[in-house]
Design a protein around this motif. Structure first.
Motif, PDB file in Angstrom:
ATOM      1  N   GLY A  92      27.222  39.681  55.190  1.00  0.00           N
ATOM      2  CA  GLY A  92      27.790  40.945  54.748  1.00  0.00           C
ATOM      3  C   GLY A  92      28.288  40.938  53.318  1.00  0.00           C
ATOM      4  N   ALA A  93      27.806  39.986  52.508  1.00  0.00           N
ATOM      5  CA  ALA A  93      28.271  39.868  51.123  1.00  0.00           C
ATOM      6  C   ALA A  93      27.681  40.958  50.235  1.00  0.00           C
ATOM      7  CB  ALA A  93      27.894  38.498  50.570  1.00  0.00           C
ATOM      8  N   GLY A  94      28.381  41.249  49.157  1.00  0.00           N
ATOM      9  CA  GLY A  94      27.883  42.174  48.146  1.00  0.00           C
ATOM     10  C   GLY A  94      27.298  41.387  46.984  1.00  0.00           C
ATOM     11  N   SER A  95      27.600  41.818  45.759  1.00  0.00           N
ATOM     12  CA  SER A  95      27.076  41.134  44.570  1.00  0.00           C
ATOM     13  C   SER A  95      28.125  40.198  43.982  1.00  0.00           C
ATOM     14  CB  SER A  95      26.644  42.156  43.521  1.00  0.00           C
ATOM     15  OG  SER A  95      27.767  42.914  43.092  1.00  0.00           O
ATOM     16  N   GLN A  96      27.633  39.179  43.279  1.00  0.00           N
ATOM     17  CA  GLN A  96      28.543  38.235  42.623  1.00  0.00           C
ATOM     18  C   GLN A  96      27.804  37.505  41.508  1.00  0.00           C
ATOM     19  OE1 GLN A  96      31.297  35.632  44.966  1.00  0.00           O
ATOM     20  NE2 GLN A  96      30.072  33.981  44.081  1.00  0.00           N
ATOM     21  N   CYS A  97      28.440  37.420  40.346  1.00  0.00           N
ATOM     22  CA  CYS A  97      27.862  36.698  39.213  1.00  0.00           C
ATOM     23  C   CYS A  97      28.899  35.739  38.656  1.00  0.00           C
ATOM     24  CB  CYS A  97      27.433  37.672  38.107  1.00  0.00           C
ATOM     25  SG  CYS A  97      26.122  38.814  38.602  1.00  0.00           S
ATOM     26  N   ILE A  98      28.400  34.634  38.140  1.00  0.00           N
ATOM     27  CA  ILE A  98      29.275  33.638  37.536  1.00  0.00           C
ATOM     28  C   ILE A  98      28.790  33.375  36.112  1.00  0.00           C
ATOM     29  CG2 ILE A  98      27.920  31.716  38.485  1.00  0.00           C
ATOM     30  CD1 ILE A  98      30.532  30.168  38.826  1.00  0.00           C
ATOM     31  N   SER A  99      29.716  33.276  35.160  1.00  0.00           N
ATOM     32  CA  SER A  99      29.366  32.967  33.775  1.00  0.00           C
ATOM     33  C   SER A  99      30.326  31.896  33.278  1.00  0.00           C
ATOM     34  CB  SER A  99      29.443  34.212  32.889  1.00  0.00           C
ATOM     35  OG  SER A  99      30.742  34.771  32.925  1.00  0.00           O
ATOM     36  N   ALA A 100      29.784  30.936  32.537  1.00  0.00           N
ATOM     37  CA  ALA A 100      30.584  29.778  32.143  1.00  0.00           C
ATOM     38  C   ALA A 100      30.452  29.451  30.668  1.00  0.00           C
ATOM     39  CB  ALA A 100      30.156  28.566  32.971  1.00  0.00           C
ATOM     40  N   GLU A 101      31.588  29.235  30.014  1.00  0.00           N
ATOM     41  CA  GLU A 101      31.592  28.626  28.690  1.00  0.00           C
ATOM     42  C   GLU A 101      31.392  27.127  28.859  1.00  0.00           C
ATOM     43  OE1 GLU A 101      31.607  30.090  25.883  1.00  0.00           O
ATOM     44  OE2 GLU A 101      32.251  32.121  26.385  1.00  0.00           O
ATOM     45  N   SER A 102      31.947  26.604  29.983  1.00  0.00           N
ATOM     46  CA  SER A 102      31.817  25.199  30.347  1.00  0.00           C
ATOM     47  C   SER A 102      32.197  25.085  31.815  1.00  0.00           C
ATOM     48  CB  SER A 102      32.752  24.323  29.502  1.00  0.00           C
ATOM     49  OG  SER A 102      34.099  24.541  29.883  1.00  0.00           O
ATOM     50  N   ALA A 103      32.136  23.882  32.367  1.00  0.00           N
ATOM     51  CA  ALA A 103      32.548  23.691  33.757  1.00  0.00           C
ATOM     52  C   ALA A 103      34.061  23.819  33.910  1.00  0.00           C
ATOM     53  CB  ALA A 103      32.095  22.318  34.247  1.00  0.00           C
ATOM     54  N   HIS A 104      34.774  23.828  32.785  1.00  0.00           N
ATOM     55  CA  HIS A 104      36.227  23.908  32.812  1.00  0.00           C
ATOM     56  C   HIS A 104      36.728  25.329  32.583  1.00  0.00           C
ATOM     57  CE1 HIS A 104      35.886  19.553  32.499  1.00  0.00           C
ATOM     58  NE2 HIS A 104      35.060  19.756  31.499  1.00  0.00           N
ATOM     59  N   ASN A 105      35.839  26.217  32.145  1.00  0.00           N
ATOM     60  CA  ASN A 105      36.225  27.579  31.791  1.00  0.00           C
ATOM     61  C   ASN A 105      35.111  28.532  32.226  1.00  0.00           C
ATOM     62  OD1 ASN A 105      36.544  29.391  28.657  1.00  0.00           O
ATOM     63  ND2 ASN A 105      37.419  29.869  30.643  1.00  0.00           N
ATOM     64  N   TRP A 106      35.331  29.250  33.344  1.00  0.00           N
ATOM     65  CA  TRP A 106      34.279  30.093  33.892  1.00  0.00           C
ATOM     66  C   TRP A 106      34.875  31.284  34.635  1.00  0.00           C
ATOM     67  CZ3 TRP A 106      34.472  29.528  39.346  1.00  0.00           C
ATOM     68  CH2 TRP A 106      35.109  28.363  39.802  1.00  0.00           C
ATOM     69  N   THR A 107      34.058  32.327  34.750  1.00  0.00           N
ATOM     70  CA  THR A 107      34.518  33.583  35.336  1.00  0.00           C
ATOM     71  C   THR A 107      33.560  34.058  36.422  1.00  0.00           C
ATOM     72  OG1 THR A 107      35.626  34.259  33.296  1.00  0.00           O
ATOM     73  CG2 THR A 107      35.030  36.009  34.838  1.00  0.00           C
ATOM     74  N   VAL A 108      34.135  34.575  37.489  1.00  0.00           N
ATOM     75  CA  VAL A 108      33.360  35.147  38.592  1.00  0.00           C
ATOM     76  C   VAL A 108      33.652  36.640  38.664  1.00  0.00           C
ATOM     77  CG1 VAL A 108      33.028  35.180  41.095  1.00  0.00           C
ATOM     78  CG2 VAL A 108      33.406  32.998  39.916  1.00  0.00           C
ATOM     79  N   ASP A 109      32.601  37.452  38.656  1.00  0.00           N
ATOM     80  CA  ASP A 109      32.717  38.893  38.889  1.00  0.00           C
ATOM     81  C   ASP A 109      32.116  39.175  40.252  1.00  0.00           C
ATOM     82  OD1 ASP A 109      33.840  40.071  36.368  1.00  0.00           O
ATOM     83  OD2 ASP A 109      32.145  38.975  35.519  1.00  0.00           O
ATOM     84  N   ALA A 148      36.263  44.602  46.941  1.00  0.00           N
ATOM     85  CA  ALA A 148      35.656  45.928  46.873  1.00  0.00           C
ATOM     86  C   ALA A 148      35.935  46.605  45.536  1.00  0.00           C
ATOM     87  CB  ALA A 148      36.172  46.784  48.023  1.00  0.00           C
ATOM     88  N   GLY A 149      34.878  47.192  44.942  1.00  0.00           N
ATOM     89  CA  GLY A 149      35.001  47.871  43.666  1.00  0.00           C
ATOM     90  C   GLY A 149      34.833  46.941  42.477  1.00  0.00           C
ATOM     91  N   GLY A 150      34.801  45.637  42.742  1.00  0.00           N
ATOM     92  CA  GLY A 150      34.608  44.659  41.675  1.00  0.00           C
ATOM     93  C   GLY A 150      35.909  44.038  41.207  1.00  0.00           C
ATOM     94  N   LEU A 151      36.030  42.722  41.384  1.00  0.00           N
ATOM     95  CA  LEU A 151      37.210  41.990  40.938  1.00  0.00           C
ATOM     96  C   LEU A 151      36.775  40.776  40.116  1.00  0.00           C
ATOM     97  CD1 LEU A 151      39.400  41.996  44.186  1.00  0.00           C
ATOM     98  CD2 LEU A 151      39.633  43.485  42.197  1.00  0.00           C
ATOM     99  N   GLU A 152      37.657  40.342  39.220  1.00  0.00           N
ATOM    100  CA  GLU A 152      37.343  39.217  38.343  1.00  0.00           C
ATOM    101  C   GLU A 152      38.273  38.035  38.622  1.00  0.00           C
ATOM    102  OE1 GLU A 152      36.056  39.680  34.022  1.00  0.00           O
ATOM    103  OE2 GLU A 152      38.115  38.927  33.788  1.00  0.00           O
ATOM    104  N   PHE A 153      37.677  36.859  38.725  1.00  0.00           N
ATOM    105  CA  PHE A 153      38.407  35.616  38.954  1.00  0.00           C
ATOM    106  C   PHE A 153      38.071  34.681  37.790  1.00  0.00           C
ATOM    107  CE2 PHE A 153      37.362  37.660  42.889  1.00  0.00           C
ATOM    108  CZ  PHE A 153      38.448  37.468  43.738  1.00  0.00           C
ATOM    109  N   THR A 154      39.081  34.254  37.048  1.00  0.00           N
ATOM    110  CA  THR A 154      38.822  33.435  35.866  1.00  0.00           C
ATOM    111  C   THR A 154      39.475  32.067  35.980  1.00  0.00           C
ATOM    112  OG1 THR A 154      38.653  35.379  34.436  1.00  0.00           O
ATOM    113  CG2 THR A 154      39.047  33.273  33.358  1.00  0.00           C
ATOM    114  N   THR A 155      38.666  31.036  35.804  1.00  0.00           N
ATOM    115  CA  THR A 155      39.178  29.679  35.685  1.00  0.00           C
ATOM    116  C   THR A 155      39.339  29.405  34.202  1.00  0.00           C
ATOM    117  OG1 THR A 155      37.966  29.004  37.678  1.00  0.00           O
ATOM    118  CG2 THR A 155      38.718  27.237  36.211  1.00  0.00           C
ATOM    119  N   ASN A 156      40.601  29.425  33.747  1.00  0.00           N
ATOM    120  CA  ASN A 156      40.887  29.201  32.330  1.00  0.00           C
ATOM    121  C   ASN A 156      40.733  27.730  31.964  1.00  0.00           C
ATOM    122  OD1 ASN A 156      41.799  31.992  31.913  1.00  0.00           O
ATOM    123  ND2 ASN A 156      43.522  31.382  33.186  1.00  0.00           N
TER     124      ASN A 156
END
Length: 250
Positions: A74-91, A235-243
């Protein structure tokens, strides 16, 4: 509770033909120079890695593995983008329904028995949304995936650990409520931190040694340390950031 899988990618570029006319060559060179000046000073910096694939993963130059890991039904969409393995963001945009949809994470491989590890610690710094349903957690696995140790650093919404409450203990620089249970595939030990934390350090080895001392497992060989977001809804899109994130082992 999540388990890991892997996969890679790549592309080339074609050289342009040289201009033969002696008059045209200097003109093109001048135009090329002017075109160069027209490019904005702040050209877009390419991410080290990006993926919206369900099982998209990438190994960083320093040995970490990033994993998009959309594993639940039942998952929706998800993308991950990384400057490095130590700094990355999930939408993520997962529907407001029950059940874990994904566990995007960074992984560090250990492959040593608990008794032979002198140090295993980690630092973390995250920015997480105020809505949705998720937990920010470490997932520490043995090499055979028989045992899963989860350290919940913060959580939001209707989420909870598997199994029964066992005890409260101060370990690795934090105080935890400890739960244990079986998900049908492996034993799960969940440590829920007293109070949400979005930045700090944790002595993972202290937790693993405590489990051995309690007789809940033997001299287990630690397979890998994962850190990420176990997302139930966004729902609606959330951002999770590993600084910032890293593991120190030896």
């Amino acid at each position: 509770m999540s388990r890991s899988k892997h996969a890679p990618t790549g592309h080339p570029r074609r050289p342009r033909r040289a201009v033969r006319t002696l008059i045209a060559a200097p003109l093109l060179a001048a135009l090329g120079f002017l075109g160069h000046l027209a490019v904005p000073a702040q050209a877009a910096i390419a991410q080290a890695w990006q993926s919206c694939d369900q099982w998209g993963n990438w190994q960083s130059p320093d040995g970490y593995i990033l994993y998009n890991n959309i594993w639940g039904s039942g998952a929706g969409s998800q993308c991950i983008s990384a400057e490095s393995a130590h700094n990355w963001t999930v939408d993520a945009d997962h529907p407001n329904t029950g059940g874990i949809k994904s566990y995007p994470n960074a992984k560090w491989i250990v492959n040593d028995p608990v008794s032979q590890i002198d140090r295993l610690s980690s630092s973390y710094d995250v920015t997480v949304p105020g809505g949705g349903a998720y937990n920010t957690t470490y997932d520490v696995w043995d090499v055979n995936y028989d045992y899963e140790v989860m350290l919940w650093m913060n959580w939001t919404g209707p989420v909870g650990p598997l199994g029964q409450f066992r005890t409260t203990v101060a370990l690795g620089g934090h105080t935890w409520d400890v739960y244990s249970g079986n998900n049908g595939n492996n034993e799960v030990f969940s440590f829920l931190r007293h109070g949400d934390s979005t930045a700090g350090e944790v002595d993972l080895l202290a937790v693993l040694r405590w489990l051995s001392d309690e007789g809940w497992w033997g001299d287990v060989t630690v397979g890998d340390v994962q850190f990420g977001y176990e997302i139930t809804s966004a729902a609606g899109g959330l951002e999770f950031t590993t600084n910032d994130f890293g593991v120190t082992s030896g």
